[in-house]
Design a protein around this motif. Sequence first.
Motif, PDB file in Angstrom:
ATOM      1  N   PHE A  38       0.802  -1.216   0.000  1.00  0.00           N
ATOM      2  CA  PHE A  38       0.000   0.000   0.000  1.00  0.00           C
ATOM      3  C   PHE A  38       0.846   1.283   0.000  1.00  0.00           C
ATOM      4  CE2 PHE A  38      -2.054  -3.367   2.528  1.00  0.00           C
ATOM      5  CZ  PHE A  38      -3.124  -3.649   1.692  1.00  0.00           C
ATOM      6  N   THR A  75       3.484   4.148  -1.186  1.00  0.00           N
ATOM      7  CA  THR A  75       3.983   4.741  -2.421  1.00  0.00           C
ATOM      8  C   THR A  75       4.890   5.916  -2.074  1.00  0.00           C
ATOM      9  OG1 THR A  75       2.041   6.188  -2.582  1.00  0.00           O
ATOM     10  CG2 THR A  75       1.967   4.101  -3.800  1.00  0.00           C
ATOM     11  N   GLU A  83      -2.097   4.473   1.066  1.00  0.00           N
ATOM     12  CA  GLU A  83      -2.972   4.584  -0.106  1.00  0.00           C
ATOM     13  C   GLU A  83      -3.894   5.795  -0.044  1.00  0.00           C
ATOM     14  OE1 GLU A  83      -4.975   1.215   2.319  1.00  0.00           O
ATOM     15  OE2 GLU A  83      -3.132   2.375   2.356  1.00  0.00           O
TER      16      GLU A  83
END
Length: 328
Positions: free
Chosen positions: A202, A204, A218
Amino acid sequence: MQMTFDFSRMRNMPTSVWYDEDGLPIEDVQEFIKQRREELIERARSGELSPEQAEKEAADKFYGRLEVKFVSPDTSPVVALWSPEMVAAWIVKKDFNVVLRHSEEFYKGKSLWVSFERTVPAGPGEPPFATRRQKGHDLIVFGQTSLFTPGFDFTGRPFDYSDMRWFKKLREVLIDGTTLKAHGKDIEHGLTKLIKPEEWQFLTFSQDGAGRTILSDEEGHPKFQNITFLSREVRRCFPKHSGMIEERVNLREVRRWKVHIDKEPKGKRRFLYNLLRTEFKDGFPLNFHSDAERLETVKNLMGKNYKYVEPDSFKRFLNGVLKEYCED
């Protein structure tokens, strides 16, 4: 960011008093030199001067060098921890000098002339809205890099990691969690910790308000900063040769340790053997850039226990240990 002139050089100049074009003494020599350097750079940018002419004028007038190129070290330096930018550079280019471009220790104080061509308004007497192509040179002063900002490497080639295609490959390995791990400072609690493999499903990369690379969940909430990876693990997972992760051990990335050894090592051999077995659990790496890098890596692992004066004698000692305790 403008480069800082080394004012200690002023001791070697013909006089301690500087004068401007009108013969008046200059009170703020540092500001005067900064302005003149900027003027030379702008004249090169406009095409009025070539880089060689700008450098000559700067040298003749004691303004200092404008371009300070990065010089590749004779011995590959050991940089144990890599930033996300360094990891991206390795996955995309597999070039160690490109990786070093993202390390402050190596880019600080370095600069490079880069040629360009741009469209500018035409001169007097030309039709309204007419344009022309202008050739010139920019002095790129190397500074901090970002996953989200294009830049130039030490050779003047552009880089841009913002498409994140390289991250798809990295995430796959991080989720697996057996060959590559990362640490980061938990933004909420302020503690540096291992980022769990399941979290990478999840997380990034993103930027915080200061332009620093962070990891967000997320929903875009910041989770980790100061993210680091072990360079040896990154290079083990993404060696210069191609192949899927599962195949790489079979491609002789490491020289495997013997399951059964004829006799237990003693003394210095025992110390080095245990150190290498602990550091390189799958086997001794075969993907060093050079023999010098291989020796330097082991030397740094040994720390204060490294006592060899002659590199050749240490090389023979290391090779003897590997021959005795690694498979052929």
